[in-house]
Enzyme design. Structure first.
Site, PDB file in Angstrom:
ATOM      1  N   GLU A   1      -8.766  -5.022   9.267  1.00 56.24           N
ATOM      2  CA  GLU A   1      -7.447  -4.933   9.903  1.00 56.24           C
ATOM      3  C   GLU A   1      -7.518  -4.991  11.417  1.00 56.24           C
ATOM      4  OE1 GLU A   1      -3.326  -2.397   9.423  1.00 56.24           O
ATOM      5  OE2 GLU A   1      -5.189  -1.521   8.729  1.00 56.24           O
TER       6      GLU A   1
ATOM      7  N   TYR B   1       0.822  -1.206   0.000  1.00 57.94           N
ATOM      8  CA  TYR B   1       0.000   0.000   0.000  1.00 57.94           C
ATOM      9  C   TYR B   1       0.861   1.262   0.000  1.00 57.94           C
ATOM     10  CZ  TYR B   1      -4.657  -2.104   0.866  1.00 57.94           C
ATOM     11  OH  TYR B   1      -5.843  -2.771   0.767  1.00 57.94           O
TER      12      TYR B   1
ATOM     13  N   SER C   1       5.834  -4.374   5.545  1.00 59.00           N
ATOM     14  CA  SER C   1       6.191  -5.280   6.644  1.00 59.00           C
ATOM     15  C   SER C   1       6.456  -6.692   6.145  1.00 59.00           C
ATOM     16  CB  SER C   1       5.068  -5.302   7.689  1.00 59.00           C
ATOM     17  OG  SER C   1       4.869  -4.033   8.247  1.00 59.00           O
TER      18      SER C   1
END
Length: 394
Positions: free
Chosen positions: A249, A133, A166
């Site tokens: 999320e 993203y 990540s």
């Protein structure tokens, strides 16, 4: 909000607790407490093996419908699992992005072929996922994505850069938000693509952190390819899919996060008792305040899950990020002068940090990643309170 658990739920809690007590022994016992935010570099391969053991025994994808390889458990039972997992000090899980984010998104928006291809491998922890993203100029402003993809025969060709990705260096695939309509702006003309990372056109560069780890990465796409049918939803409709994914999320795993916070707070209090810092009335009052705030945080999380309202995710992110940051600061004050000195390092590792130093340093990022405090406040102001949008350039 009903905070009581049924007899069935209590029996499920006993089942989870019993399984963890039985299996977190022998070779697996050494993994207790390893992994998690800021520590994903710890025993990664061993934790992958542990997560595959969880999968073999039906402890992954608990909320997924059974037809897609899940267990279809109730919200209460999912909360129970995450709480017991955290209480057992079980190792950090390696498959959050695939299991908690991409999986539900594919179930909601994916084709039958996409579901059949990816969901079983996510459930079995055979393929790990990263989130493509954020970009250098599109972090908090996600609609400013500039990474582009174009159709070339049977493939999408991807060019651009993602950052703060990540665990991309440990992942097999990434779900990538790309601009696929030339000349489009903001949230128009974006597509949600599934891109394999093990290919010549992908360069993953870990970013070294103050904590010594490198869980964040820069990812460069230069002519990277993925199949034309690996777009989730319709081409150009990526913004809707991406926003739906963000809605998943902050799910039930946040309750396990709260339990982990409680363990950290207990550790800081134990250190204060050990070194005498608890005798400082101001510091003691701070620790007591953190404990009260944590109890309120848990109820807020439960209420948010039960209500499923637009404000709860942003409120909870603001609350826990600020709380965790203050805990790190309190830990350093409890440690005193000893907290200022790193442990001797090695040839490959210039210095080593104890758990409280790592907590202090990594928690500085809590108010930034996953949507900064400023972004969360804007969401609440504009979407919940109906206030005017923030002026451009402000």
């Amino acid at each position: 909000m009903d905070l009581t658990y049924s007899e069935e739920d209590q029996a499920f809690r006993a089942e989870v607790r019993g399984w963890l007590e039985e299996h977190l022994t022998g070779e697996w016992a050494a993994l207790k407490g390893l992994g998690g935010a800021g520590r994903d570099h710890e025993a990664h391969e061993e934790r992958v093996a542990w997560n595959r053991l969880l999968a073999e025994h039906g402890w992954t994808c608990l909320g997924w419908p059974e037809e897609y390889g899940g267990r279809g458990l109730s919200l209460a039972q999912q909360v129970i699992f995450h709480e017991e997992y955290a209480r057992a000090d079980a190792p950090g899980r390696v498959n959050h992005l695939g299991e908690e984010l991409l999986g539900p998104t594919l179930i909601a928006f994916g084709t039958d072929e996409q579901k059949a291809r990816f969901l079983p491998k996510i459930a079995a922890v055979e393929e790990l996922w990263a989130q493509g993203y954020s970009e250098p100029n599109a972090g908090s402003d996600l609609a400013n994505v500039q990474t582009r993809a174009r159709l070339d025969g049977d493939d999408w060709v991807v060019d651009g850069q993602k950052v703060w990705t990540s665990n991309a260096h440990l992942s097999h695939w990434a779900f990538v938000l790309c601009r696929t309509e030339p000349g489009s702006q903001r949230h128009h003309g974006l597509s949600f693509l599934l891109v394999p990372l093990d290919q010549e056109g992908v360069d993953v560069r870990p970013i070294e952190q103050l904590t010594g780890g490198s869980e964040f990465n820069e990812v460069f796409f230069t002519g990277a390819r993925t199949a034309a049918d690996l777009v989730v939803g319709e081409p150009g409709d990526g913004w809707r899919v991406a926003m739906a994914l963000l809605g998943f999320e902050r799910g039930v795993s946040v309750l396990g996060q709260v339990v982990g916070f409680a363990r950290e707070l207990d550790g800081v209090v134990a250190l204060a008792r050990e070194n005498g810092a608890i005798d400082d009335p101001v510091l003691r009052d701070r620790l007591a305040g953190l404990k009260v705030e944590l109890a309120v945080m848990r109820f807020q999380a439960l209420r948010g899950l039960a209500a499923d309202d637009a404000a709860s995710p942003s409120i909870f992110k603001l609350v826990w990020a600020g709380w965790h940051k203050r805990l790190g600061e309190a830990a350093m004050d409890v440690a005193g002068p000893a907290g200022l000195t790193a442990l001797p390092g090695t040839e490959d590792e210039p210095y080593r940090l104890d758990r409280w130093q790592r907590l202090f340093l990594f928690s500085r990022s809590d108010t930034i990643y996953g949507g900064s405090d400023e972004v969360q406040r804007n969401i609440l102001a504009e979407r919940v309170l109906g206030l005017p949008r923030e002026p451009k350039g402000a």
